[in-house]
Design an enzyme around this catalytic site. Sequence first.
Site, short mmCIF file in Angstrom:
data_model
loop_
_atom_site.label_atom_id
_atom_site.label_comp_id
_atom_site.label_asym_id
_atom_site.label_seq_id
_atom_site.Cartn_x
_atom_site.Cartn_y
_atom_site.Cartn_z
N CYS A 98 -17.51 77.35 1.52
CA CYS A 98 -18.34 76.54 2.26
C CYS A 98 -17.49 75.64 2.93
O CYS A 98 -17.50 74.51 2.59
CB CYS A 98 -19.29 76.60 2.06
SG CYS A 98 -20.86 75.45 2.89
N GLU A 99 -17.58 75.50 4.24
CA GLU A 99 -17.03 74.85 4.97
C GLU A 99 -17.95 73.11 5.32
O GLU A 99 -17.26 72.13 6.05
CB GLU A 99 -16.71 74.61 6.40
CG GLU A 99 -17.53 75.19 7.66
CD GLU A 99 -17.49 75.78 9.15
OE1 GLU A 99 -17.85 75.30 9.78
OE2 GLU A 99 -16.45 75.84 8.38
N HIS A 100 -19.15 73.53 4.86
CA HIS A 100 -19.83 72.09 4.79
C HIS A 100 -20.10 71.13 3.39
O HIS A 100 -20.56 70.12 4.08
CB HIS A 100 -21.35 72.52 4.75
CG HIS A 100 -21.85 73.69 6.56
ND1 HIS A 100 -22.03 74.50 6.26
CD2 HIS A 100 -21.53 73.21 7.61
CE1 HIS A 100 -22.67 75.72 7.66
NE2 HIS A 100 -21.67 74.95 8.35
N HIS A 101 -20.09 71.92 2.50
CA HIS A 101 -19.97 70.97 1.07
C HIS A 101 -18.26 71.23 0.47
O HIS A 101 -18.61 70.48 -0.59
CB HIS A 101 -21.25 71.39 1.04
CG HIS A 101 -22.89 71.36 1.11
ND1 HIS A 101 -22.98 71.91 1.83
CD2 HIS A 101 -23.01 70.25 1.41
CE1 HIS A 101 -24.01 71.83 1.91
NE2 HIS A 101 -24.45 70.50 1.69
N GLN B 191 -20.30 82.22 5.76
CA GLN B 191 -20.22 83.55 5.59
C GLN B 191 -20.49 84.44 7.17
O GLN B 191 -19.86 86.01 7.03
CB GLN B 191 -22.00 84.11 4.14
CG GLN B 191 -21.55 85.66 3.97
CD GLN B 191 -22.05 85.54 3.20
OE1 GLN B 191 -22.17 85.28 2.40
NE2 GLN B 191 -22.69 87.11 2.57
N HIS C 285 -23.80 81.12 -2.98
CA HIS C 285 -23.25 79.64 -2.77
C HIS C 285 -23.38 78.84 -3.50
O HIS C 285 -24.45 78.92 -3.95
CB HIS C 285 -24.00 79.23 -0.90
CG HIS C 285 -23.08 80.53 -0.02
ND1 HIS C 285 -22.59 80.01 1.08
CD2 HIS C 285 -23.30 81.74 0.08
CE1 HIS C 285 -22.04 81.25 1.84
NE2 HIS C 285 -22.92 82.34 1.23
N CYS D 58 -23.23 75.29 -2.61
CA CYS D 58 -24.02 74.81 -2.31
C CYS D 58 -25.23 74.53 -2.47
O CYS D 58 -26.20 73.64 -2.14
CB CYS D 58 -23.28 74.23 -0.96
SG CYS D 58 -23.52 76.23 0.26
#
Length: 185
Positions: free
Chosen positions: A75-78, A116, A144, A146
Amino acid sequence: MDSKKIEEGVRLILEGIGEDRERPGLKDTPKRVAKMFAEIFAGLETPEEDLLKPIEGESHDEMVLLKDIPFYSVCEHHLLPFIGKAHIAYIPSGKIAGLSELAKALEHFAKRPQVQERLTAQLADMIMDKLKPRGCMVVVDAEHLCMSMRGIKKPGSRTVTSAVRGIFRSKQSTREEMLELIKKP
């Protein structure tokens, strides 16, 4: 990929969380993480022109489904993993690709910082672009980390995304056929 920058970044993170980056268990961690990043983000360096090449001299015009393809992404956010299975179907208008080519295309998009929803759409768009089928449908089902190990902490929750193109979008019975096939063991 710049391994030296990754290694220095990991050293800073270890220092930032209050760890002794020279401790025996952590001393080689920056190198290990840099090596791991080269592997899990290899999709950033794979040329797209090498993917989904049609098989010369082969033709087919009925549904092709590759289901339950395991994948791992980040995941690119976390920068935490999401793990799941993908199901890829297309109805050729002549051109077909080797089955492993579909899995390789999935890996190409999964092995990069990702969300995703985008992964699902990118895969469907590549199939439409490269194979020019009558339609395709991609369904991705993943957990996920995260959401499981931080934040809301809901382990076991799944996210399902789909991308529907061509005849799968315009013909409900085709869409239903694919969904029924992925349910079968």
